[in-house]
Structure formats: structure tokens, C-alpha cells
Scaffold this motif. Structure first.
Motif, PDB file in Angstrom:
ATOM      1  N   ARG A 190      -8.848  -5.230   3.583  1.00 16.26           N
ATOM      2  CA  ARG A 190      -8.307  -5.759   4.851  1.00 16.26           C
ATOM      3  C   ARG A 190      -7.267  -4.811   5.474  1.00 16.26           C
ATOM      4  NH1 ARG A 190      -5.329 -10.239   4.849  1.00 16.26           N
ATOM      5  NH2 ARG A 190      -4.542  -9.977   2.714  1.00 16.26           N
ATOM      6  N   PHE A 191      -6.485  -4.166   4.637  1.00 21.03           N
ATOM      7  CA  PHE A 191      -5.428  -3.263   5.115  1.00 21.03           C
ATOM      8  C   PHE A 191      -5.822  -1.821   4.835  1.00 21.03           C
ATOM      9  CE2 PHE A 191      -1.543  -6.319   4.569  1.00 21.03           C
ATOM     10  CZ  PHE A 191      -2.218  -7.295   5.293  1.00 21.03           C
ATOM     11  N   THR A 192      -5.398  -0.936   5.730  1.00 18.93           N
ATOM     12  CA  THR A 192      -5.634   0.494   5.544  1.00 18.93           C
ATOM     13  C   THR A 192      -4.352   1.259   5.822  1.00 18.93           C
ATOM     14  OG1 THR A 192      -7.948   0.273   6.249  1.00 18.93           O
ATOM     15  CG2 THR A 192      -7.000   2.495   6.235  1.00 18.93           C
ATOM     16  N   ILE A 193      -3.943   2.077   4.854  1.00 19.64           N
ATOM     17  CA  ILE A 193      -2.765   2.908   5.027  1.00 19.64           C
ATOM     18  C   ILE A 193      -3.216   4.322   5.362  1.00 19.64           C
ATOM     19  CG2 ILE A 193      -2.547   3.539   2.575  1.00 19.64           C
ATOM     20  CD1 ILE A 193       0.529   3.341   2.992  1.00 19.64           C
ATOM     21  N   ALA A 200       0.855  -1.188   0.000  1.00 23.03           N
ATOM     22  CA  ALA A 200       0.000   0.000   0.000  1.00 23.03           C
ATOM     23  C   ALA A 200       0.887   1.233   0.000  1.00 23.03           C
ATOM     24  CB  ALA A 200      -0.924   0.020   1.213  1.00 23.03           C
ATOM     25  N   ALA A 201       0.367   2.312  -0.573  1.00 22.86           N
ATOM     26  CA  ALA A 201       1.099   3.568  -0.607  1.00 22.86           C
ATOM     27  C   ALA A 201       0.122   4.715  -0.457  1.00 22.86           C
ATOM     28  CB  ALA A 201       1.886   3.699  -1.908  1.00 22.86           C
ATOM     29  N   ILE A 202       0.649   5.815   0.058  1.00 19.42           N
ATOM     30  CA  ILE A 202      -0.171   7.013   0.213  1.00 19.42           C
ATOM     31  C   ILE A 202       0.656   8.224  -0.183  1.00 19.42           C
ATOM     32  CG2 ILE A 202       0.398   7.167   2.690  1.00 19.42           C
ATOM     33  CD1 ILE A 202      -2.464   8.364   3.061  1.00 19.42           C
ATOM     34  N   ALA A 203       0.108   9.025  -1.082  1.00 21.21           N
ATOM     35  CA  ALA A 203       0.785  10.236  -1.509  1.00 21.21           C
ATOM     36  C   ALA A 203       0.568  11.341  -0.489  1.00 21.21           C
ATOM     37  CB  ALA A 203       0.256  10.673  -2.868  1.00 21.21           C
ATOM     38  N   LEU A 209       0.195   1.356   8.802  1.00 22.74           N
ATOM     39  CA  LEU A 209      -0.500   0.324   8.029  1.00 22.74           C
ATOM     40  C   LEU A 209      -1.293  -0.513   9.025  1.00 22.74           C
ATOM     41  CD1 LEU A 209      -0.929  -0.912   5.195  1.00 22.74           C
ATOM     42  CD2 LEU A 209       0.849  -2.586   5.805  1.00 22.74           C
ATOM     43  N   GLN A 210      -2.602  -0.368   8.999  1.00 26.28           N
ATOM     44  CA  GLN A 210      -3.487  -1.182   9.827  1.00 26.28           C
ATOM     45  C   GLN A 210      -3.837  -2.432   9.040  1.00 26.28           C
ATOM     46  OE1 GLN A 210      -4.605  -0.703  13.053  1.00 26.28           O
ATOM     47  NE2 GLN A 210      -5.444  -2.774  12.824  1.00 26.28           N
ATOM     48  N   MET A 211      -3.479  -3.572   9.588  1.00 26.97           N
ATOM     49  CA  MET A 211      -3.690  -4.845   8.906  1.00 26.97           C
ATOM     50  C   MET A 211      -4.704  -5.669   9.695  1.00 26.97           C
ATOM     51  SD  MET A 211       0.228  -5.762   7.816  1.00 26.97           S
ATOM     52  CE  MET A 211       0.805  -5.972   9.492  1.00 26.97           C
ATOM     53  N   ASN A 212      -5.844  -5.925   9.090  1.00 31.15           N
ATOM     54  CA  ASN A 212      -6.905  -6.718   9.711  1.00 31.15           C
ATOM     55  C   ASN A 212      -7.128  -8.006   8.932  1.00 31.15           C
ATOM     56  OD1 ASN A 212      -7.324  -4.600  11.571  1.00 31.15           O
ATOM     57  ND2 ASN A 212      -8.842  -3.628  10.231  1.00 31.15           N
TER      58      ASN A 212
END
Length: 120
Positions: A66-69, A49-52, A80-83
Motif C-alpha cells: 500500500r505504501f511506497t518509499i 518504511a525506510a530507504i538506504a 512516502l506515497q500512501m495508498n
């Protein structure tokens, strides 16, 4: 010099959650984007995952939903929240940042990696 320091890896059971953090420090003029990659033995490093800096995100298909950056660029930090973790998520996770150092040119920087193991 720019350094990336990661934290939050570990051992978790399938279905569990982990939160990774990465903070960049040093002579930083600006950060264009930050992200997470992962690598397992014998395989190439892959984008997770990446976020600008403007907030646009990008995810690997395998982690969507499932994952949130998220990022706090004022603190040069990305999370990085990994569920709903699966055994296939087991890997070394590396933080990446595209940084323009003070007085320097824009380059990629990498953390040292943190192990995530999903196993019962």
C-alpha cells in the motif's frame, strides 16, 4: 545543525491517498538512510518504511503493498506515497534521517511530525 522538514499530511477518507515529503538541510556531509515512523497516543513510535542511500527499502508488514518509499538523495529528500489508506493508519508521521554532519559524527535526526488522519 541538521533540520528535517516534513509536509503532506492531512485528512483523507478510507481508501484514499496521501504523499508525504521530507527534506533534510543544514551542515550535511552524508546521509546513510532516511525513513518514516509513526506514533499514536499511548504507543511506541514504529517504523513504517525506510530507504538506504543505495536504494534498499524496508517496510512494516502492515503497509506492504500500500505504501511506497522513494528517495532523491541528491536533494536530501524522501517521499512516502500512501495508498489504500485505512483508519488504522491514523497517526503522527515522523521523518527520520541517519546523517553525518560536516565535521560531526553520524546521528539520528527527526522531523517535527505531520498528522495523518484517515476518517470518513
Amino acid at each position: 545543525q541538521v533540520q528535517l522538514v516534513e509536509s503532506g499530511g492531512g485528512l483523507v477518507q478510507p481508501g484514499g491517498s496521501l504523499r508525504l515529503s521530507c527534506t533534510a538541510s543544514g551542515s550535511i556531509f552524508s546521509i546513510n538512510g532516511m525513513g518514516w515512523y509513526r506514533q499514536t497516543p499511548g504507543k511506541e513510535r514504529e517504523l513504517v518504511a525506510a530507504i538506504a542511500n543505495g536504494g534498499r527499502t524496508n517496510y512494516a508488514d502492515s503497509v506492504k503493498g500500500r505504501f511506497t518509499i522513494s528517495g532523491e538523495y541528491a536533494k536530501n529528500t524522501v517521499y512516502l506515497q500512501m495508498n489504500s489508506l485505512k483508519p488504522d493508519d491514523t497517526a503522527v508521521y515522523y521523518c527520520n534521517a541517519v546523517v553525518r554532519p560536516t565535521g560531526g559524527v553520524k546521528s539520528d535526526y527527526w522531523g517535527q511530525g505531520t498528522q495523518v488522519t484517515v476518517s470518513s
